[in-house]
Design a protein around this motif. Structure first.
Motif, short mmCIF file in Angstrom:
data_model
loop_
_atom_site.label_atom_id
_atom_site.label_comp_id
_atom_site.label_asym_id
_atom_site.label_seq_id
_atom_site.Cartn_x
_atom_site.Cartn_y
_atom_site.Cartn_z
N PRO A 148 18.30 -21.82 -35.22
CA PRO A 148 19.24 -22.54 -35.96
C PRO A 148 20.76 -22.18 -36.09
O PRO A 148 20.96 -21.07 -35.74
CB PRO A 148 18.47 -22.36 -37.41
CG PRO A 148 17.10 -21.63 -36.89
CD PRO A 148 17.51 -21.19 -35.48
N THR A 149 21.55 -23.15 -36.25
CA THR A 149 23.07 -22.93 -36.21
C THR A 149 23.42 -21.65 -37.43
O THR A 149 24.29 -21.05 -37.01
CB THR A 149 23.87 -24.12 -36.58
OG1 THR A 149 23.22 -24.81 -37.84
CG2 THR A 149 23.86 -25.15 -35.47
N VAL A 175 14.63 -34.20 -35.19
CA VAL A 175 14.19 -35.59 -35.51
C VAL A 175 12.45 -35.47 -35.99
O VAL A 175 11.88 -34.53 -35.56
CB VAL A 175 14.33 -36.64 -34.48
CG1 VAL A 175 15.67 -36.77 -34.25
CG2 VAL A 175 13.68 -35.96 -33.28
N LEU A 176 12.02 -36.47 -36.73
CA LEU A 176 10.73 -36.39 -36.95
C LEU A 176 10.00 -37.21 -35.69
O LEU A 176 10.48 -38.46 -35.62
CB LEU A 176 10.44 -37.19 -38.25
CG LEU A 176 10.59 -36.46 -39.53
CD1 LEU A 176 10.68 -37.10 -40.76
CD2 LEU A 176 9.79 -34.97 -39.63
N ILE A 177 9.12 -36.96 -35.13
CA ILE A 177 8.09 -37.82 -34.41
C ILE A 177 6.90 -38.01 -34.91
O ILE A 177 6.09 -37.07 -35.63
CB ILE A 177 7.93 -37.27 -32.93
CG1 ILE A 177 7.31 -35.89 -32.99
CG2 ILE A 177 9.34 -37.28 -32.23
CD1 ILE A 177 7.11 -35.16 -31.45
N MET A 178 6.25 -39.01 -34.83
CA MET A 178 4.82 -39.35 -35.51
C MET A 178 4.26 -40.69 -34.67
O MET A 178 4.84 -41.16 -33.88
CB MET A 178 5.04 -40.04 -36.98
CG MET A 178 5.88 -41.01 -37.11
SD MET A 178 6.68 -41.19 -38.64
CE MET A 178 8.04 -39.92 -38.36
N LEU A 272 17.60 -34.74 -44.59
CA LEU A 272 16.75 -33.56 -44.30
C LEU A 272 17.19 -32.91 -43.05
O LEU A 272 16.63 -32.59 -42.27
CB LEU A 272 15.36 -33.76 -44.20
CG LEU A 272 14.54 -34.45 -45.29
CD1 LEU A 272 13.14 -34.88 -45.04
CD2 LEU A 272 14.52 -33.51 -46.62
N LYS A 273 18.41 -32.83 -43.11
CA LYS A 273 19.16 -32.15 -41.83
C LYS A 273 18.74 -30.73 -41.31
O LYS A 273 18.80 -29.75 -42.22
CB LYS A 273 20.78 -32.11 -41.94
CG LYS A 273 21.46 -32.48 -40.76
CD LYS A 273 22.81 -32.55 -41.25
CE LYS A 273 23.62 -33.48 -39.87
NZ LYS A 273 25.05 -33.44 -40.10
N LYS A 274 18.40 -30.58 -40.14
CA LYS A 274 17.91 -29.23 -39.66
C LYS A 274 18.70 -29.25 -38.21
O LYS A 274 18.15 -29.73 -37.15
CB LYS A 274 16.36 -29.19 -39.28
CG LYS A 274 15.65 -29.38 -40.71
CD LYS A 274 14.25 -29.05 -40.68
CE LYS A 274 13.33 -29.14 -41.74
NZ LYS A 274 11.93 -28.71 -41.50
N THR A 275 19.75 -28.40 -38.42
CA THR A 275 20.58 -28.41 -37.11
C THR A 275 20.35 -27.11 -36.22
O THR A 275 20.25 -26.09 -36.97
CB THR A 275 21.83 -28.60 -37.44
OG1 THR A 275 22.19 -29.60 -38.25
CG2 THR A 275 22.82 -28.54 -36.13
N ASN A 276 20.04 -27.34 -35.01
CA ASN A 276 19.60 -26.25 -33.92
C ASN A 276 20.72 -26.25 -32.82
O ASN A 276 21.57 -27.47 -32.60
CB ASN A 276 18.28 -26.47 -33.46
CG ASN A 276 17.49 -26.10 -34.45
OD1 ASN A 276 17.22 -25.09 -35.24
ND2 ASN A 276 16.35 -27.22 -34.79
#
Length: 309
Positions: A148-149, A175-178, A272-276
């Motif tokens: 994670p940043t 991103v979300l995958i489904m 819902l930002k999750k930056t890596n």
């Protein structure tokens, strides 16, 4: 500097015992002890010290042994150029996080390399700390680490300390995958309340090792969901996601070909930002082979494709 003595030093570190190393090297313990003392006099530092567990490197000895291993790996590769080898021999080794886009780039790379009678490839998924240590120990030529940043300062300092080079990096939002049949695809806005209605798929070994709990709490927001399934191998996640419309997973952006293969969709979630960051690393004195360069080209192509998508 005597290369044979360098090999002795590396073997002593590996086994943690002069007695065991001497036996493994088929030599007497006094001769091995003498070789260690000669090497320590030559470099001007104590390489090993005795401990309750046996013989361990000193702090300066650790740095010396890291360089020694890198030198020996390069020497072995140079010698192998002239020993029962041909121009078509290909060697490649990479450690990586669970990243479908990297695996996809790897398969594209495999399909494009020239047909050869001699192919030596190592390709293994692991966590960032294990990847760093394995590249330092010359077990693998290259690694891709993920963090994670907010952890960037920690990892950049660690890479500098370990004398590792950053070749390229890619910052992205998860991103979300489904399943394409998921009701979540019909949601106008996805937030934590929406996600709580679904089942989150998580990797069981997805934590970042060697960072204190306080540091994690301060620098990263980790949200848990009441409904979750931990998986420990890649195939399970796609089977569950494609067969269970109520399941979702946070991942790095994926190539369209993989999404289509498993009947999945991916959704960006700005709220819902999750930056890596994914970073390609190798030792400072490592020279990229033609195979390495070909893989990196494929990796950059895939990154460009999914960034646009």
């Amino acid at each position: 500097m005597n290369l044979t003595h360098l090999r002795y030093m590396v073997e002593v570190e590996r086994l943690g015992s002069i007695t065991k190393a001497a036996a493994a090297l088929y030599m007497g313990q006094p001769n091995l002890s003498k070789a260690i003392k000669e090497m320590e006099r030559e470099v001007g530092i104590p390489i090993f010290k005795r401990s309750a567990k046996g013989v361990v490197p000193t702090d300066k000895g650790k740095a010396f042994l890291q360089y020694a291993k890198a030198i020996l790996v390069q020497m072995d590769k140079m010698e192998n150029l002239y020993k029962d080898s041909s121009d078509s021999e290909i060697s490649f080794s990479l450690l990586l996080p669970r990243a479908s886009y990297v695996t996809y780039a790897f398969t594209e790379f495999l399909n494009k390399i020239e047909k050869t009678d001699c192919l030596d490839v190592k390709f293994r998924e692991t966590n960032s700390m294990e990847a760093i240590n394995s590249v330092v120990e010359c077990e693998y030529d290259m690694g891709i680490i993920r963090y994670p940043t907010p952890y960037e300062g920690f990892f950049l300092s660690l890479l500098e300390e370990k004398n590792l080079k950053i070749h390229s990096s890619w910052e992205y939002d998860s991103v979300l995958i489904m399943s394409e049949k998921s009701q979540m695809t019909k949601e106008e806005k996805i937030d934590e309340n929406v996600l709580d209605k679904y089942i989150e798929i998580l990797h069981g070994d997805n934590t970042v090792p060697n960072i204190s709990a306080a540091y994690q709490k301060k620098n990263a927001e980790i949200t848990g969901h009441k409904k979750h399934i931990y998986v420990y191998e890649r195939g399970s996640q796609f089977d569950i996601l494609s067969s269970c419309p109520d399941a979702f997973m946070w991942v790095s952006p994926m190539p369209k070909a993989i999404l289509k293969r498993y009947g999945l969709v991916q959704i960006k979630c700005p709220d819902l930002k999750k930056t890596n960051k994914d970073v390609l690393i190798y030792q400072n004195n490592y020279r990229l082979s033609s195979a390495d360069q070909m893989f990196i080209e494929e990796l950059e192509k895939v990154r460009k494709e999914i960034s646009v998508g």
